[in-house]
Design a protein around this motif. Structure first.
Motif, mmCIF file in Angstrom:
data_model
loop_
_atom_site.group_PDB
_atom_site.id
_atom_site.type_symbol
_atom_site.label_atom_id
_atom_site.label_comp_id
_atom_site.label_asym_id
_atom_site.label_seq_id
_atom_site.Cartn_x
_atom_site.Cartn_y
_atom_site.Cartn_z
ATOM 1 N N ASP A 124 10.126 -1.611 -2.543
ATOM 2 C CA ASP A 124 10.775 -1.443 -1.232
ATOM 3 C C ASP A 124 10.511 -0.050 -0.674
ATOM 4 O OD1 ASP A 124 11.837 -4.025 -1.364
ATOM 5 O OD2 ASP A 124 13.613 -3.330 -2.463
ATOM 6 N N GLU B 251 6.796 0.220 0.444
ATOM 7 C CA GLU B 251 6.544 -0.542 1.666
ATOM 8 C C GLU B 251 7.094 0.176 2.895
ATOM 9 O OE1 GLU B 251 8.152 -4.414 0.917
ATOM 10 O OE2 GLU B 251 6.784 -4.776 -0.766
ATOM 11 N N GLY C 288 -2.431 -11.786 0.796
ATOM 12 C CA GLY C 288 -1.073 -11.266 0.772
ATOM 13 C C GLY C 288 -0.557 -11.096 2.180
ATOM 14 N N ASP C 289 0.689 -10.646 2.297
ATOM 15 C CA ASP C 289 1.280 -10.368 3.608
ATOM 16 C C ASP C 289 1.008 -8.917 3.988
ATOM 17 O OD1 ASP C 289 2.297 -12.955 3.638
ATOM 18 O OD2 ASP C 289 4.173 -12.351 2.668
ATOM 19 N N LYS D 56 1.636 -6.995 0.570
ATOM 20 C CA LYS D 56 2.732 -7.340 -0.333
ATOM 21 C C LYS D 56 2.691 -8.848 -0.603
ATOM 22 C CE LYS D 56 6.279 -8.074 3.236
ATOM 23 N NZ LYS D 56 7.649 -7.702 3.687
ATOM 24 N N ASN D 57 3.550 -9.288 -1.540
ATOM 25 C CA ASN D 57 3.601 -10.709 -1.922
ATOM 26 C C ASN D 57 2.213 -11.218 -2.318
ATOM 27 O OD1 ASN D 57 6.367 -10.716 -1.269
ATOM 28 N ND2 ASN D 57 5.927 -11.248 0.865
ATOM 29 N N VAL D 58 1.556 -10.446 -3.165
ATOM 30 C CA VAL D 58 0.193 -10.766 -3.591
ATOM 31 C C VAL D 58 0.245 -11.536 -4.909
ATOM 32 C CG1 VAL D 58 -2.017 -9.796 -4.307
ATOM 33 C CG2 VAL D 58 -0.738 -8.740 -2.428
ATOM 34 N N ASP D 59 -0.463 -12.641 -4.970
ATOM 35 C CA ASP D 59 -0.571 -13.437 -6.188
ATOM 36 C C ASP D 59 -1.561 -12.740 -7.136
ATOM 37 O OD1 ASP D 59 -1.028 -15.261 -8.213
ATOM 38 O OD2 ASP D 59 -1.299 -16.985 -6.871
ATOM 39 N N SER E 254 -5.058 -14.111 -7.198
ATOM 40 C CA SER E 254 -5.855 -14.184 -5.967
ATOM 41 C C SER E 254 -7.109 -13.318 -6.095
ATOM 42 C CB SER E 254 -5.018 -13.719 -4.773
ATOM 43 O OG SER E 254 -4.643 -12.356 -4.939
ATOM 44 N N ILE F 190 2.323 -5.107 -6.182
ATOM 45 C CA ILE F 190 2.858 -6.189 -7.014
ATOM 46 C C ILE F 190 4.137 -5.696 -7.690
ATOM 47 C CG2 ILE F 190 2.428 -7.617 -9.064
ATOM 48 C CD1 ILE F 190 -0.490 -7.649 -8.321
ATOM 49 N N ARG F 191 5.170 -6.482 -7.586
ATOM 50 C CA ARG F 191 6.459 -6.110 -8.175
ATOM 51 C C ARG F 191 6.487 -6.491 -9.659
ATOM 52 N NH1 ARG F 191 10.815 -5.676 -4.105
ATOM 53 N NH2 ARG F 191 9.834 -5.775 -2.041
#
Length: 485
Positions: A286, A289, A329-330, A350-353, A356, A371-372
């Motif tokens: 957070d 970002e 990702g976003d 963010k929100n990267v698999d 991928s 990546i979290r």
């Protein structure tokens, strides 16, 4: 073949020694690959580059080349990679000059023999280890730092007393042409040559016989270089890439964001030790970002495409490759692509698999996935399950985590609280491990890379103290040898 050398510089302040060095051997300008290598092989056989006087003169000439033509290098780097003058000096030219100065300062010490203590059983005797030139070496440079990554190994090769062929990357054509013009003016044509061209020229070079090959580039091409070298049992140094991770735990968030952004977006992300992805522990995601977009705006303004300090992608094919990652990702910030101007905006995803494409291949551009992860252990496992990176970074103010990270992460180099700056320290070795490379250079480490550390043992024959080890081995000799060993 003897040729008449035509002077290039006629500056009044030039000494006779300088004028002799600043020449272009006309007859060697248009030689083919095999002929060029044969020309330098003859120089290596004659050991023209071995004496300390010759090495020192070449290093001095190298220093003059970098000083006199700084503006030419700046212009060429701007043309090929959109580098600003400050970035060119900071990340390329100053690093080369520092290597030259260090080599000049310590040349005598590096060349000196190291005398070794002898066991009593070998005395009287004298033993030493003395660095010897390898002979004729090939140095193949990359396009992302076409001055730095090509000329620093050349400094080491010259300091170590070798003859060298350097091949600039065809993907940095302006720098390549500049080096092709300048190097023969300043460095002795019997010891150093520039060979330009594409993959066909590189392949022909690799077919020649070398005493060492130094390659900087991708892992894919590195494997081909390694395979070619193996055919003639040629030793190699491979400086490759890899996905360099950044683990972020805690600290001063604006400072962390600035340091990561600087490391990532310098040279538009086309840096082998640049952060490739971030593993953010807990709330670190957070914070990043929020603060990374601010750092990007602070560096490059609201529209980085208009910033003179943000570089360009080397060619359109790489722009297309990078554009393909944006869907993985976003987008937090950035995401803009202008193929015509070779521009890819500084981008945070963010929100990267993890499965991928952006997480499977080295990005080598201004895109940074976040990546979290739950904790540092998970981050270390994530890194350990992938190929060894060229560098790994940790941002945390907890010394206990520093120790854990250093003990459990395998990488070519480690940065704690900072990223990429380790490459600018001339007395630190630079190199990879595993898939990210083999061998290292910079400073004394580069000198050693291009040297054979040759041992010599000398004993007088006037007193033959070796009689106890000569056969036949009776009881007395066997007992004596057993006790001595």
């Amino acid at each position: 073949m003897e040729t008449e050398l035509a002077p290039i510089h006629e500056e009044a302040e030039a000494s006779p020694e300088e004028v002799k060095l600043d020449v272009v051997p006309e007859a060697t300008k248009h030689l083919g690959v095999a002929e060029t290598v044969a020309h330098l092989r003859e120089g290596a056989r004659e050991r023209i580059a071995v004496t300390r006087k010759f090495r020192a003169a070449q290093l001095k000439a190298f220093e003059r080349m970098m000083s006199r033509h700084e503006s030419d290098f700046v212009t060429a780097l701007a043309q090929d990679l959109g580098k600003s003058a400050v970035e060119a000096r900071l990340t390329e030219l100053s690093m080369v000059r520092n290597e030259v100065k260090l080599a000049q300062l310590y040349l005598t010490e590096w060349m000196g023999a190291q005398h070794q203590r002898m066991p009593i059983a070998f005395q009287p005797a004298v033993a030493k280890v003395e660095p010897q030139p390898l002979g004729l070496v090939l140095i193949v440079g990359p396009w992302n730092y076409p001055v730095n990554n090509l000329l620093i190994p050349l400094v080491s090769a010259i300091a170590a007393g070798n003859c060298a062929v350097i091949k600039p990357s065809e993907n940095a054509p302006t720098v390549s042409a500049l080096l092709e013009r300048l190097v023969p003016q300043y460095l002795d044509h019997r010891a150093v040559a520039v060979v330009t061209g594409g993959a066909d020229v590189a392949a022909e070079l690799l077919e020649q016989k070398w005493d060492h090959i130094f390659f900087t580039g991708s892992e894919r091409i590195g494997r081909k270089v390694y395979a070619a070298a193996a055919q003639q049992l040629t030793p190699v140094t491979l400086e490759l890439g890899g996905k360099c991770p950044v683990v972020v735990v805690d600290g001063n968030w604006p400072a962390i964001a600035r340091r990561i952004a600087f490391a990532k977006f310098t040279n538009a992300g086309q840096t082998c030790v640049a952060p490739d992805y971030v593993l953010a522990v807990g709330r670190a995601a957070d914070e990043l970002e929020k603060h990374l977009p601010r750092a990007i705006a602070e560096f490059y303004g609201k529209d980085p495409s208009s910033s003179k300090d943000f570089g360009r992608i080397v060619n359109e094919s790489h722009v297309d490759r990078l554009a393909g990652y944006l869907a993985d990702g976003d987008v937090v910030v950035g995401g803009t692509v202008d193929r015509t101007h070779r521009y890819v905006a500084p981008t945070i995803l963010k929100n990267v698999d993890p499965a991928s494409p952006v997480m499977q291949e080295e990005i080598f551009g201004p895109i940074l996935p976040i990546i979290r992860v739950a904790n540092v252990d998970e981050a270390i496992d994530f890194i350990g399950n992938r190929s060894d990176p060229l560098a790994a970074y940790l941002f945390s103010e907890r010394p206990r985590l520093h120790a854990i990270f250093e003990d459990h992460v395998r990488a070519g180099s480690i940065g704690i609280g900072v990223a990429i700056l380790q490459t600018g320290v001339t007395n630190l070795p630079f190199g990879g491990v595993g898939n990210s490379g083999t061998g290292n250079y910079h400073g004394k480490y580069g000198f050693d890379t291009f040297s054979q550390l040759r041992p010599t043992l000398a004993k007088t024959t006037m007193v033959d103290t070796l009689k106890p080890v000569y056969p036949p081995y009776g009881w007395a000799k066997s007992t004596m040898v057993k006790r001595a060993l």
